[in-house]
Write a protein that holds these residues in place. Structure first.
Motif, short mmCIF file in Angstrom:
data_model
loop_
_atom_site.label_atom_id
_atom_site.label_comp_id
_atom_site.label_asym_id
_atom_site.label_seq_id
_atom_site.Cartn_x
_atom_site.Cartn_y
_atom_site.Cartn_z
N ALA A 19 2.41 -0.13 8.76
CA ALA A 19 1.64 -1.12 8.00
C ALA A 19 2.07 -2.51 8.45
CB ALA A 19 1.87 -0.96 6.50
N PHE A 20 1.10 -3.42 8.57
CA PHE A 20 1.37 -4.77 9.04
C PHE A 20 0.53 -5.77 8.28
CE2 PHE A 20 1.83 -1.84 12.57
CZ PHE A 20 3.09 -2.14 13.06
N LEU A 21 1.14 -6.89 7.88
CA LEU A 21 0.39 -8.05 7.43
C LEU A 21 0.08 -8.84 8.69
CD1 LEU A 21 2.22 -9.49 4.31
CD2 LEU A 21 -0.09 -8.58 4.42
N ILE A 22 -1.19 -9.19 8.90
CA ILE A 22 -1.53 -9.91 10.12
C ILE A 22 -2.33 -11.17 9.81
CG2 ILE A 22 -1.50 -7.82 11.52
CD1 ILE A 22 -4.55 -8.01 11.65
N ALA A 23 -2.13 -12.16 10.65
CA ALA A 23 -2.83 -13.43 10.54
C ALA A 23 -3.92 -13.49 11.59
CB ALA A 23 -1.84 -14.58 10.72
N THR A 71 -0.40 -12.91 14.74
CA THR A 71 1.00 -12.86 14.36
C THR A 71 1.09 -11.88 13.19
OG1 THR A 71 1.22 -15.18 14.97
CG2 THR A 71 2.98 -14.25 13.65
N ALA A 72 2.15 -11.08 13.16
CA ALA A 72 2.23 -10.03 12.14
C ALA A 72 3.64 -9.83 11.63
CB ALA A 72 1.71 -8.72 12.72
N VAL A 73 3.73 -9.26 10.44
CA VAL A 73 4.98 -8.85 9.82
C VAL A 73 4.84 -7.38 9.46
CG1 VAL A 73 6.49 -9.15 7.82
CG2 VAL A 73 5.46 -11.16 8.90
N ALA A 74 5.82 -6.58 9.85
CA ALA A 74 5.80 -5.16 9.54
C ALA A 74 6.26 -4.91 8.10
CB ALA A 74 6.69 -4.40 10.51
N LEU A 75 5.61 -3.95 7.46
CA LEU A 75 6.04 -3.47 6.15
C LEU A 75 6.70 -2.11 6.35
CD1 LEU A 75 3.68 -5.51 5.44
CD2 LEU A 75 3.40 -4.18 3.38
N GLU A 76 7.63 -1.78 5.49
CA GLU A 76 8.31 -0.49 5.55
C GLU A 76 7.99 0.30 4.29
OE1 GLU A 76 12.50 -1.14 6.06
OE2 GLU A 76 12.18 -2.65 7.62
N LYS A 77 8.07 1.61 4.42
CA LYS A 77 7.89 2.51 3.27
C LYS A 77 6.63 2.15 2.48
CE LYS A 77 12.83 3.30 2.99
NZ LYS A 77 14.05 3.18 2.21
N THR A 78 5.55 1.91 3.20
CA THR A 78 4.30 1.49 2.56
C THR A 78 3.56 2.71 2.01
OG1 THR A 78 4.17 -0.36 4.08
CG2 THR A 78 2.15 0.22 2.90
N VAL A 79 3.21 2.62 0.74
CA VAL A 79 2.54 3.70 0.03
C VAL A 79 1.30 3.15 -0.65
CG1 VAL A 79 2.75 5.36 -1.87
CG2 VAL A 79 4.71 4.93 -0.39
N ASP A 138 -5.32 -16.83 4.98
CA ASP A 138 -5.56 -15.45 4.57
C ASP A 138 -4.82 -14.50 5.49
OD1 ASP A 138 -7.32 -15.93 2.39
OD2 ASP A 138 -8.95 -16.28 3.80
N LEU A 139 -4.26 -13.46 4.91
CA LEU A 139 -3.60 -12.42 5.67
C LEU A 139 -4.33 -11.11 5.42
CD1 LEU A 139 0.12 -13.26 4.79
CD2 LEU A 139 -1.17 -13.97 6.81
N ASP A 140 -4.49 -10.33 6.46
CA ASP A 140 -5.08 -9.00 6.33
C ASP A 140 -3.96 -7.97 6.39
OD1 ASP A 140 -7.53 -10.28 6.31
OD2 ASP A 140 -8.12 -9.62 8.31
N LEU A 141 -4.27 -6.77 5.98
CA LEU A 141 -3.30 -5.69 5.99
C LEU A 141 -3.85 -4.54 6.81
CD1 LEU A 141 -0.60 -4.61 4.82
CD2 LEU A 141 -1.91 -3.75 2.90
N GLU A 174 -7.17 9.67 12.66
CA GLU A 174 -8.25 8.68 12.60
C GLU A 174 -8.18 7.79 11.36
OE1 GLU A 174 -10.15 12.21 10.42
OE2 GLU A 174 -8.70 11.95 12.04
N PHE A 175 -7.15 7.94 10.55
CA PHE A 175 -7.05 7.22 9.29
C PHE A 175 -6.31 5.89 9.45
CE2 PHE A 175 -7.50 11.71 8.16
CZ PHE A 175 -8.71 11.63 7.47
N LYS A 176 -7.00 4.93 10.05
CA LYS A 176 -6.47 3.59 10.28
C LYS A 176 -7.45 2.60 9.64
CE LYS A 176 -4.38 5.11 14.62
NZ LYS A 176 -3.86 6.28 13.99
N PHE A 177 -6.93 1.68 8.83
CA PHE A 177 -7.80 0.82 8.04
C PHE A 177 -7.31 -0.63 8.05
CE2 PHE A 177 -7.80 5.08 6.28
CZ PHE A 177 -9.16 5.37 6.23
N ARG A 178 -8.27 -1.53 7.82
CA ARG A 178 -7.96 -2.96 7.67
C ARG A 178 -8.45 -3.40 6.30
NH1 ARG A 178 -8.27 -6.99 12.25
NH2 ARG A 178 -7.41 -8.85 11.29
N LEU A 179 -7.51 -3.91 5.49
CA LEU A 179 -7.85 -4.54 4.22
C LEU A 179 -7.94 -6.03 4.48
CD1 LEU A 179 -5.58 -2.84 1.53
CD2 LEU A 179 -8.06 -2.88 1.58
N THR A 180 -9.11 -6.61 4.28
CA THR A 180 -9.32 -8.02 4.51
C THR A 180 -8.88 -8.82 3.28
OG1 THR A 180 -11.17 -7.53 5.96
CG2 THR A 180 -11.02 -9.78 5.12
#
Length: 128
Positions: free
Chosen positions: A17-21, A25-33, A66-69, A76-82
């Motif tokens: 999981a990543f917060l992206i601009a 540029t991105a920041v990694a998240l850990e143990k994302t549920v 704004d940051l997306d996730l 195939e389960f890859k998603f972008r939350l805007t």
């Protein structure tokens, strides 16, 4: 915002999981549920959390409105939350991680594997 979640009611651990601009540029998240549940009106809803170094999120947010996730559950389960609604702890020590919580503000978009690989290749991960 209904019928866009392809999962049953349960909790799911993301592989990545990543917060992206906008500038990739991105920041990694850990143990994302994420937790999928039935909300008001019987509609499926989603909420989630992950561990992150808050100082990096603050730094990422300083240059971006704004940051997306990006959420990768494998296959195939890859998603972008805007621009999800994000709340996090107030700990800003450089090496301290705390829980970041998020809820969608709009349905997520599924990312095809080929586009995901291109996106991941462009990301500049913040880690200092």
């Amino acid at each position: 915002m209904s019928n866009w979640i392809p999962f049953e009611n349960a909790s799911y651990l993301a592989e990545q999981a990543f917060l992206i601009a906008e500038d990739d540029t991105a920041v990694a998240l850990e143990k994302t549920v994420i937790t999928v549940y039935t909300g008001k009106g019987g509609k499926q809803q989603l909420k989630g959390s992950g561990l992150v170094r808050n100082a990096l999120v603050v730094e990422l947010s300083e240059e971006n409105d704004d940051l997306d996730l990006i959420l990768d559950f494998g296959s195939e389960f890859k998603f972008r939350l805007t621009a999800p609604k994000i709340t996090a702890g107030k700990v800003f020590a450089p090496n301290v991680k705390s829980t970041l919580q998020f809820v969608p503000t709009s349905p997520w978009q599924q990312i095809p594997e080929s586009e995901f690989e291109i996106l991941m290749g462009k990301l500049e991960l913040m880690n200092s």
